[in-house]
Write a protein that holds these residues in place. Structure first.
Motif, short mmCIF file in Angstrom:
data_model
loop_
_atom_site.label_atom_id
_atom_site.label_comp_id
_atom_site.label_asym_id
_atom_site.label_seq_id
_atom_site.Cartn_x
_atom_site.Cartn_y
_atom_site.Cartn_z
N SER A 21 0.83 -1.19 0.00
CA SER A 21 0.00 0.00 0.00
C SER A 21 0.86 1.25 0.00
O SER A 21 2.02 1.23 0.43
N CYS A 22 0.26 2.32 -0.47
CA CYS A 22 0.94 3.61 -0.50
C CYS A 22 -0.05 4.69 -0.10
O CYS A 22 -1.15 4.76 -0.66
N ALA A 23 0.36 5.50 0.85
CA ALA A 23 -0.48 6.60 1.31
C ALA A 23 0.22 7.91 1.02
O ALA A 23 1.39 8.08 1.35
N ALA A 24 -0.51 8.82 0.40
CA ALA A 24 0.05 10.13 0.05
C ALA A 24 -0.50 11.20 0.98
O ALA A 24 -1.65 11.14 1.40
N SER A 25 0.34 12.15 1.30
CA SER A 25 -0.09 13.28 2.11
C SER A 25 0.49 14.56 1.52
O SER A 25 1.47 14.54 0.79
N GLY A 26 -0.16 15.67 1.85
CA GLY A 26 0.35 16.96 1.42
C GLY A 26 -0.10 17.41 0.04
O GLY A 26 0.24 18.51 -0.38
N ILE A 27 -0.88 16.58 -0.66
CA ILE A 27 -1.33 16.97 -2.01
C ILE A 27 -2.62 17.77 -1.88
O ILE A 27 -3.48 17.45 -1.06
N ILE A 28 -2.76 18.81 -2.67
CA ILE A 28 -3.93 19.68 -2.56
C ILE A 28 -4.95 19.39 -3.65
O ILE A 28 -6.13 19.20 -3.37
N ILE A 68 -3.86 -3.29 -9.45
CA ILE A 68 -3.66 -1.98 -8.84
C ILE A 68 -5.03 -1.37 -8.55
O ILE A 68 -5.96 -1.49 -9.34
N SER A 69 -5.14 -0.74 -7.39
CA SER A 69 -6.39 -0.09 -7.02
C SER A 69 -6.08 1.22 -6.32
O SER A 69 -5.09 1.33 -5.59
N ARG A 70 -6.95 2.18 -6.54
CA ARG A 70 -6.69 3.53 -6.04
C ARG A 70 -7.94 4.08 -5.36
O ARG A 70 -9.05 3.87 -5.83
N ASP A 71 -7.73 4.77 -4.26
CA ASP A 71 -8.80 5.47 -3.57
C ASP A 71 -8.47 6.97 -3.70
O ASP A 71 -7.58 7.47 -3.03
N MET A 72 -9.19 7.65 -4.60
CA MET A 72 -8.87 9.05 -4.87
C MET A 72 -9.20 9.95 -3.69
O MET A 72 -8.56 10.97 -3.47
N ARG A 73 -10.20 9.54 -2.92
CA ARG A 73 -10.58 10.37 -1.78
C ARG A 73 -9.51 10.33 -0.69
O ARG A 73 -9.20 11.32 -0.06
N LYS A 74 -8.93 9.14 -0.50
CA LYS A 74 -7.91 8.97 0.53
C LYS A 74 -6.50 9.18 0.01
O LYS A 74 -5.54 9.18 0.79
N ASN A 75 -6.35 9.31 -1.33
CA ASN A 75 -5.02 9.44 -1.93
C ASN A 75 -4.14 8.24 -1.59
O ASN A 75 -2.99 8.38 -1.15
N THR A 76 -4.70 7.06 -1.78
CA THR A 76 -3.95 5.83 -1.56
C THR A 76 -3.97 4.98 -2.82
O THR A 76 -4.88 5.10 -3.65
#
Length: 115
Positions: A21-28, A68-76
């Protein structure tokens, strides 16, 4: 400051499964795409899978085994890896592109598949 943090790597036997998993932070404004790369020992980093606005892309070596799966709301972004083989052993990197076409990278997570 944008940060990508991977988790979930480890050791698994051939034929087994692993989810990273990958979690992103700081993106606006959000990412246009999020990807997984891997770097095998002694080789260049290669694109494994990518998810953006259209159909996800998979390298031929993982198609049918990885999802691959992405959660755009969580930026994961996750990578479900099934039927793992020793040749999948690598450091896996999360990456993401923003709307300015800037490419961000995570620090990588080791996946080791034993035979």
């Amino acid at each position: 400051q944008v940060q990508l943090v991977e988790s979930g790597g480890g050791l698994v036997q051939a034929g087994g499964s692993l989810r990273i998993s990958c979690a992103a932070s700081g993106i606006i404004f959000g990412f246009t795409s999020m990807d997984w790369y891997r770097q095998l020992p002694g080789q260049e980093r290669e694109l494994v899978a990518s998810v953006g606005a259209g159909t996800p892309y998979y390298d031929h070596s993982v198609k049918g085994r990885f999802t691959i799966s992405r959660d755009m709301r969580k930026n994961t972004v996750d990578l479900q890896m099934n039927s793992l083989q020793p040749e999948d052993t690598a450091v896996y990197y999360c990456s993401a592109w923003d709307r300015s076409n800037y490419h961000y990278w995570g620090q990588g997570t080791q996946v080791t598949v034993s035979s």
